[in-house]
Scaffold this motif. Structure first.
Motif, PDB file in Angstrom:
ATOM      1  N   MET A 141     -11.107   7.405   2.869  1.00  8.63           N
ATOM      2  CA  MET A 141     -12.010   7.103   1.745  1.00  8.63           C
ATOM      3  C   MET A 141     -13.205   6.319   2.273  1.00  8.63           C
ATOM      4  O   MET A 141     -13.079   5.560   3.230  1.00  8.63           O
ATOM      5  CB  MET A 141     -11.297   6.267   0.679  1.00  8.63           C
ATOM      6  CG  MET A 141     -12.191   5.967  -0.522  1.00  8.63           C
ATOM      7  SD  MET A 141     -11.334   5.071  -1.822  1.00  8.63           S
ATOM      8  CE  MET A 141     -11.511   6.187  -3.191  1.00  8.63           C
ATOM      9  N   THR A 157      -9.316   1.288   2.245  1.00 11.75           N
ATOM     10  CA  THR A 157      -7.908   1.638   1.944  1.00 11.75           C
ATOM     11  C   THR A 157      -6.980   1.142   3.053  1.00 11.75           C
ATOM     12  O   THR A 157      -5.856   1.597   3.166  1.00 11.75           O
ATOM     13  CB  THR A 157      -7.727   3.166   1.832  1.00 11.75           C
ATOM     14  OG1 THR A 157      -8.049   3.733   3.107  1.00 11.75           O
ATOM     15  CG2 THR A 157      -8.585   3.785   0.761  1.00 11.75           C
ATOM     16  N   ASN A 158      -7.482   0.249   3.899  1.00 14.09           N
ATOM     17  CA  ASN A 158      -6.750  -0.153   5.105  1.00 14.09           C
ATOM     18  C   ASN A 158      -6.493   1.056   6.004  1.00 14.09           C
ATOM     19  O   ASN A 158      -5.514   1.100   6.743  1.00 14.09           O
ATOM     20  CB  ASN A 158      -5.429  -0.843   4.738  1.00 14.09           C
ATOM     21  CG  ASN A 158      -4.853  -1.636   5.891  1.00 14.09           C
ATOM     22  OD1 ASN A 158      -5.597  -2.292   6.648  1.00 14.09           O
ATOM     23  ND2 ASN A 158      -3.546  -1.586   6.072  1.00 14.09           N
ATOM     24  N   LEU A 208     -11.223   1.053  -9.163  1.00  8.95           N
ATOM     25  CA  LEU A 208     -11.568   0.689  -7.785  1.00  8.95           C
ATOM     26  C   LEU A 208     -13.061   0.357  -7.676  1.00  8.95           C
ATOM     27  O   LEU A 208     -13.438  -0.599  -6.990  1.00  8.95           O
ATOM     28  CB  LEU A 208     -11.188   1.810  -6.810  1.00  8.95           C
ATOM     29  CG  LEU A 208     -11.474   1.482  -5.342  1.00  8.95           C
ATOM     30  CD1 LEU A 208     -10.674   0.253  -4.876  1.00  8.95           C
ATOM     31  CD2 LEU A 208     -11.154   2.665  -4.427  1.00  8.95           C
ATOM     32  N   ALA A 231      -4.562   3.476  -2.959  1.00  6.03           N
ATOM     33  CA  ALA A 231      -4.464   2.712  -1.701  1.00  6.03           C
ATOM     34  C   ALA A 231      -5.546   1.625  -1.678  1.00  6.03           C
ATOM     35  O   ALA A 231      -5.303   0.486  -1.264  1.00  6.03           O
ATOM     36  CB  ALA A 231      -4.615   3.655  -0.508  1.00  6.03           C
ATOM     37  N   GLY A 232      -6.743   1.974  -2.139  1.00  7.77           N
ATOM     38  CA  GLY A 232      -7.852   1.019  -2.145  1.00  7.77           C
ATOM     39  C   GLY A 232      -7.581  -0.156  -3.071  1.00  7.77           C
ATOM     40  O   GLY A 232      -7.828  -1.308  -2.716  1.00  7.77           O
ATOM     41  N   VAL A 246       0.724   4.126  -2.944  1.00  3.22           N
ATOM     42  CA  VAL A 246       0.446   5.538  -2.626  1.00  3.22           C
ATOM     43  C   VAL A 246       1.591   6.416  -3.131  1.00  3.22           C
ATOM     44  O   VAL A 246       1.370   7.464  -3.755  1.00  3.22           O
ATOM     45  CB  VAL A 246       0.230   5.703  -1.098  1.00  3.22           C
ATOM     46  CG1 VAL A 246       0.279   7.154  -0.686  1.00  3.22           C
ATOM     47  CG2 VAL A 246      -1.096   5.074  -0.691  1.00  3.22           C
ATOM     48  N   ILE A 305       0.844  -1.199   0.000  1.00  2.00           N
ATOM     49  CA  ILE A 305       0.000   0.000   0.000  1.00  2.00           C
ATOM     50  C   ILE A 305       0.883   1.255   0.000  1.00  2.00           C
ATOM     51  O   ILE A 305       0.627   2.217  -0.717  1.00  2.00           O
ATOM     52  CB  ILE A 305      -0.981  -0.015   1.190  1.00  2.00           C
ATOM     53  CG1 ILE A 305      -1.816  -1.298   1.151  1.00  2.00           C
ATOM     54  CG2 ILE A 305      -1.880   1.221   1.165  1.00  2.00           C
ATOM     55  CD1 ILE A 305      -2.778  -1.470   2.318  1.00  2.00           C
ATOM     56  N   ALA A 337      -6.220   7.978  -2.805  1.00  2.00           N
ATOM     57  CA  ALA A 337      -7.047   7.051  -2.026  1.00  2.00           C
ATOM     58  C   ALA A 337      -7.409   5.830  -2.877  1.00  2.00           C
ATOM     59  O   ALA A 337      -7.373   4.687  -2.401  1.00  2.00           O
ATOM     60  CB  ALA A 337      -8.311   7.762  -1.539  1.00  2.00           C
ATOM     61  N   ALA A 338      -7.726   6.083  -4.151  1.00  2.00           N
ATOM     62  CA  ALA A 338      -8.086   4.972  -5.037  1.00  2.00           C
ATOM     63  C   ALA A 338      -6.905   4.003  -5.173  1.00  2.00           C
ATOM     64  O   ALA A 338      -7.087   2.774  -5.166  1.00  2.00           O
ATOM     65  CB  ALA A 338      -8.518   5.506  -6.398  1.00  2.00           C
ATOM     66  N   ALA A 348      -5.101  -2.373  -1.363  1.00  2.00           N
ATOM     67  CA  ALA A 348      -5.682  -3.076  -0.200  1.00  2.00           C
ATOM     68  C   ALA A 348      -6.584  -4.221  -0.660  1.00  2.00           C
ATOM     69  O   ALA A 348      -6.498  -5.349  -0.145  1.00  2.00           O
ATOM     70  CB  ALA A 348      -6.463  -2.092   0.672  1.00  2.00           C
TER      71      ALA A 348
END
Ligand code: PLP
Length: 474
Positions: A323, A317-318, A123, A361-362, A100, A96, A358-359, A365
């Motif tokens: 988000m 996103t953990n 996502l 990271a998502g 990012v 992650i 954020a997307a 994750a």
């Protein structure tokens, strides 16, 4: 006396006056607490925190890795709460972090309205792959609170676009937590979150009774047997307000912030039945329970009860970048798709809806949930967690222990005349012992990492026992 000497005396006098004034000024009351390296604690108004107590004895996190935090003064802290129910895959998961870092260097931000960017579409598709059948569309937000208010607006709008604009009432539940925005606060039912703002609550809201009953269900493991009938209260509320006026019922499948209130067997099924019969939308607030917290990608899958709308945040996103997401069916989405095609169909959105970082990271994750077989690991850990948690049944002042999936709570009897004091004492003492424990009033809540280990669970509850043993009785 020379003019020069007089000026000098005047200068000294005014200096002394200013110094005395400053020394006695009310600023003294807000003296600046500093910790090592001169960190000024005063300007920051901490959320949901006893600010004065905190600033007198600060607990400052400096870094995190895996299951641990490191404090500013070098103490290592085992995190028993996965951030705030949010970071189930562990802190600073390298995949992650890399996603990012790469994304922020490539596309830091793209306008969220009338244009799109690749990550948000990817996502949305991935979340839908993850979700139960029947959920086909995703609206992105930046938090659980925003997801809830978005879901309530979708529910109101959906009835209206279908010609049932009289359906404006929203039904929440006592002790429910749906965030802190006006919609979520109004359908929420934790008294402390409401009383300061009581006069500003949304009108047209009613509440189901909560499902916690220590007389019948204390020390239940998993879903309690007693209490299905509490869902029948919805029939009473529907009769009172008339179904034609009710838009939606919103509940957490398992209430988290109120101290892990587990739905009795058959309860959620009964809510579903009543909502369907009366044309009322059922919203599951899965800000905590989604993304494997209770052993399936979404909590509704674990219970086998399908809502009409799902709200999420945290685990998407953990917890790494803020988000949230609201999931709806094709039918709900399509109902809004009318009018001229150049016109906006739903007047709602956030500057940061579907934010590129954020997307990213998502996306990372969600890959990890699948590739590291997180579902299987949670299933394995759940019984170990249950045994470790319930081993504290005989500890002093423990009046209930409850759990479901990887959510658990230990409720302490309140100290007479000082509700919440024991919980706070336990939190602070655990921290001193190197363990991060979340408390709400006198309930200690646990949300272990989805990849935690049995020995760390043992260490967690050994520490909690030691601390509970030291909390004074009176
Ligand atoms: C069920 C539920 N809904 C909404 C929220 C609010 O989320 P946020 O703090 O991201 O706004 C929370 C937060 O814990 C939650 O547990």
């Amino acid at each position: 006396m020379s003019i020069r000497a007089r000026v000098c005396i005047l200068w000294v006098k005014s200096y002394l006056f200013i110094a005395c004034f400053w020394l006695n000024s009310p600023m003294d009351d807000i003296a600046k607490p500093v910790v090592g390296n001169e960190l000024n604690l005063e300007p920051y108004w901490l959320p949901y925190t006893a600010n004065r107590a905190f600033k007198n004895a600060p607990r400052i996190i400096e870094s995190a890795q895996g299951f641990y935090y490191k404090t500013r003064d070098g103490q290592t802290i085992l995190d028993s709460f996965s951030g705030l129910w949010s970071t189930g895959l562990g802190h600073c998961h390298p995949r992650i972090v890399k996603a990012v870092q790469d994304q922020v260097a490539k596309l830091d931000y793209a306008a969220a309205f009338q244009v799109g960017h690749t990550g948000a579409f990817e996502l949305a598709e991935k979340v839908i792959d993850f979700a139960p059948d029947g959920f086909d569309h995703v609206f992105f937000t930046n938090s659980g609170s925003e997801s809830v208010d978005t879901a309530l607006k979708i529910a109101l709008g959906w009835h209206r676009v279908r010609g049932e604009g009289t359906r404006i009432k929203l039904i929440g539940r006592e002790r429910g937590y749906h965030g802190v925005n006006f919609g979520g606060m109004s359908v929420g039912g934790i008294p402390g979150n409401r009383k300061m703002f009581g006069n500003a609550m949304l009108p047209n809201v009613d509440h189901l009774p909560h499902v916690l009953n220590l007389e019948h269900n204390a020390f239940s493991k998993g879903q309690p047997a007693w209490g299905r009938h509490l869902a029948d209260e919805l029939e009473r509320i529907v009769a009172l307000h008339d179904a034609q006026n009710i838009a939606a019922v919103i509940v957490e499948p398992v209430s988290g912030s109120a101290g892990v209130l587990v739905p009795p067997l058959g309860y959620l099924e009964r809510l579903r039945e009543i909502c369907t019969r009366h044309g009322i939308l059922l919203i599951f607030d899965e800000v905590i329970t989604a993304f494997h917290r209770i052993g399936m990608p979404f909590g509704c899958q674990r219970f086998g009860v399908m809502p009409d709308i799902i709200t999420t945040a945290k685990g998407i996103t953990n917890g790494v970048i803020p988000m949230g997401a609201v999931l709806v069916s094709r039918e709900i989405y399509q109902s809004f798709m009318n009018g001229p095609d150049y016109a906006i169909e739903f007047f709602h959105g956030y500057t940061y809806s579907g934010h590129p970082v954020a997307a990213a990271a998502g996306l990372a994750a969600l890959d990890i949930y699948v590739e590291e077989d997180i579902g299987a690991r949670v299933k394995e850990l759940e019984p170990v967690f249950e045994t470790a948690l319930h081993s504290l049944r005989d500890a002093p002042n423990v009046i209930d222990i409850r759990n479901f999936g990887l959510m658990g709570a230990i409720e302490l009897a309140p100290r007479p005349g000082a509700p919440g004091a024991r919980g706070m004492e336990a939190h602070v003492k655990c921290f001193e012992q190197g363990l991060m424990v979340r408390h709400g009033m006198d309930t200690l809540a646990f949300s272990p990492f989805l990849t935690f280990t049995p020995d760390l669970l043992e260490q967690t509850f050994d520490t909690v026992r030691k601390v509970i043993n030291t909390i004074r009785n009176s």
